[in-house]
Design an enzyme around this catalytic site. Structure first.
Site, PDB file in Angstrom:
ATOM      1  N   SER A 123      25.732 107.525  76.375  1.00  0.00           N
ATOM      2  CA  SER A 123      24.812 107.064  74.930  1.00  0.00           C
ATOM      3  C   SER A 123      24.884 107.707  73.690  1.00  0.00           C
ATOM      4  O   SER A 123      24.559 108.391  72.528  1.00  0.00           O
ATOM      5  CB  SER A 123      23.329 107.549  75.064  1.00  0.00           C
ATOM      6  OG  SER A 123      22.858 109.110  75.673  1.00  0.00           O
ATOM      7  N   GLY A 124      26.723 108.109  73.555  1.00  0.00           N
ATOM      8  CA  GLY A 124      26.889 109.076  72.071  1.00  0.00           C
ATOM      9  C   GLY A 124      27.817 107.769  71.467  1.00  0.00           C
ATOM     10  O   GLY A 124      27.305 107.085  71.358  1.00  0.00           O
ATOM     11  N   ASN A 125      29.039 108.455  69.880  1.00  0.00           N
ATOM     12  CA  ASN A 125      29.316 107.773  69.156  1.00  0.00           C
ATOM     13  C   ASN A 125      30.126 106.355  69.919  1.00  0.00           C
ATOM     14  O   ASN A 125      29.278 105.441  69.535  1.00  0.00           O
ATOM     15  CB  ASN A 125      29.916 108.386  68.508  1.00  0.00           C
ATOM     16  CG  ASN A 125      29.663 109.368  67.924  1.00  0.00           C
ATOM     17  OD1 ASN A 125      28.602 109.620  67.667  1.00  0.00           O
ATOM     18  ND2 ASN A 125      30.798 110.645  67.800  1.00  0.00           N
ATOM     19  N   ILE A 126      30.223 106.461  70.916  1.00  0.00           N
ATOM     20  CA  ILE A 126      31.171 105.302  71.218  1.00  0.00           C
ATOM     21  C   ILE A 126      29.892 104.303  72.476  1.00  0.00           C
ATOM     22  O   ILE A 126      30.179 102.652  72.029  1.00  0.00           O
ATOM     23  CB  ILE A 126      32.268 105.109  72.461  1.00  0.00           C
ATOM     24  CG1 ILE A 126      33.461 106.460  71.765  1.00  0.00           C
ATOM     25  CG2 ILE A 126      32.815 104.078  72.554  1.00  0.00           C
ATOM     26  CD1 ILE A 126      34.936 106.514  72.526  1.00  0.00           C
TER      27      ILE A 126
ATOM     28  N   CYS B 100      42.019 105.274  71.012  1.00  0.00           N
ATOM     29  CA  CYS B 100      41.428 104.137  69.932  1.00  0.00           C
ATOM     30  C   CYS B 100      42.392 104.287  69.705  1.00  0.00           C
ATOM     31  O   CYS B 100      43.458 103.203  69.117  1.00  0.00           O
ATOM     32  CB  CYS B 100      40.784 104.818  69.153  1.00  0.00           C
ATOM     33  SG  CYS B 100      40.651 107.352  68.916  1.00  0.00           S
TER      34      CYS B 100
ATOM     35  N   SER C  26      33.902 111.785  63.374  1.00  0.00           N
ATOM     36  CA  SER C  26      34.111 110.959  64.325  1.00  0.00           C
ATOM     37  C   SER C  26      34.198 111.065  65.684  1.00  0.00           C
ATOM     38  O   SER C  26      34.098 110.536  66.486  1.00  0.00           O
ATOM     39  CB  SER C  26      35.138 109.508  64.046  1.00  0.00           C
ATOM     40  OG  SER C  26      35.901 109.922  64.268  1.00  0.00           O
TER      41      SER C  26
ATOM     42  N   GLY D 111      32.947 113.314  68.807  1.00  0.00           N
ATOM     43  CA  GLY D 111      31.728 113.421  69.519  1.00  0.00           C
ATOM     44  C   GLY D 111      32.467 114.444  70.774  1.00  0.00           C
ATOM     45  O   GLY D 111      33.703 113.943  70.974  1.00  0.00           O
TER      46      GLY D 111
ATOM     47  N   GLY E  14      32.814 114.225  73.789  1.00  0.00           N
ATOM     48  CA  GLY E  14      33.074 113.377  75.458  1.00  0.00           C
ATOM     49  C   GLY E  14      35.194 112.813  74.798  1.00  0.00           C
ATOM     50  O   GLY E  14      36.118 113.549  75.386  1.00  0.00           O
TER      51      GLY E  14
END
EC number: 1.2.1.10
Length: 313
Positions: A12-15, A132, A163, A165, A167
């Site tokens: 449930s992080g940024n991605i 990414c 950007s 996090g 992870g």
């Protein structure tokens, strides 16, 4: 109303949060089923709950206890490389045929870059979205390699520190290893190298990527055209993806060879330099986080194509 396949997101992080918003807003054959985290206070879980998505803060085991689990066909894993290996093994004991879209560098399934080899793995139970930086740059290596044999491909991905996090930070070593390997396997380079830079600048800078290839001599116009065509293909699902400037070329003659460690001491050929910029859609973090946008967009595009085939069966 057309039937859609339900998806769960682990992480449930940024991605994970960016991906959830994309599915809720733009899902064609995919719809949200559940958001899974381990921090009950995470912003991603709170947003999911506000948007009417089932949530659990008890990890992948909590997912299996949700009522919606029986209807889940897809799982997007946005945790870490180590966690993904365990998550995949655990879920397959309960649902052997579940489709896993791996957004970590674990790479227990085949690498998938939608514009390069996305159609090759539509029946795979687990696909790896590389990284990414890989999603941004490997299409460019492939664009060169479809014109000339690429002996060496090197990419430098610069992303805003804001950007990245926990992870992403935990996966730095796996990022370089997985991206380097995918430059070879998917991009077509004989040898690949990847470098990532977390830029702490304030205000945060947009994602920038540089791609260098050393190939056999070939038509510069043909390579430039191939690169521009590939960039347009990526823009179809990542509108903020663009060439920052014209492709640059340097001819390295045999009379003045260069040394590339791990490749050869007397290398010659055509050096191609490609400069990219990726602006995010700002679904979760602001537009500087193009690294989130290209990763989640590629993952969703892959799942949508898989779902199209599954629904047509």
């Amino acid at each position: 109303m057309a039937r859609k396949l339900k998806a769960a997101i682990i992480g449930s992080g940024n991605i994970g949060t960016d991906l959830m918003i994309k599915i809720l807003r733009h899902g064609q054959n995919i719809e949200m089923g559940a958001m899974v985290g381990i921090d009950p206070a995470s912003d991603g879980l709170a947003r999911a709950a506000r948007m009417g998505v089932a949530t659990t803060h008890e990890g992948v085991e909590g997912l299996t206890r949700l009522d919606v689990f029986k209807d889940i066909d897809f799982v997007f894993d946005a945790t870490s490389a180590g966690a993904h290996v365990k998550n995949d093994a655990f879920l397959r004991t309960l649902k052997p045929g579940i489709r896993m879209i791996d957004l970590t560098p674990a790479a227990i399934g085949p690498y998938c870059i939608p514009v390069v080899n996305g159609e090759d793995h539509l029946d795979a139970l687990n696909v790896n979205m590389v990284t990414c930086g890989g999603q941004a740059t490997i299409p460019m290596v492939a664009a060169v390699s479809r014109v000339a044999k690429v002996h060496y491909g090197e990419i430098v991905a610069s992303i805003s520190s804001k950007s990245a996090g926990p992870g992403t930070r935990a996966n730095i070593d796996e990022f370089t290893e997985t991206t380097s390997k995918a430059i070879e396997v998917v991009g077509g380079a004989a040898k690949g190298k990847a470098i990532i830079v977390l830029n702490p600048a304030e205000p945060p800078l947009i994602m920038r990527d540089t791609v260098y290839t050393l190939s056999d001599f070939a038509s510069e116009d043909a390579i430039a055209e191939s690169v521009e065509r590939m960039a347009a293909d990526v823009q179809a699902y990542v509108p903020g993806y663009r060439l920052k400037q014209k492709v640059q070329f340097d001819r390295i003659e045999a009379s003045h060879p260069i040394n590339i460690p791990g490749v050869g001491p007397r290398m010659s050929g055509l050096k191609t330099s490609i400069f990219l910029e990726v602006e995010g859609a700002a679904h979760y973090l602001p537009a500087y986080a193009g690294n989130l946008d290209i990763m989640t967009s590629a993952g969703l595009r892959t799942a949508e194509h898989m779902a199209t085939r599954m629904l047509a069966a």
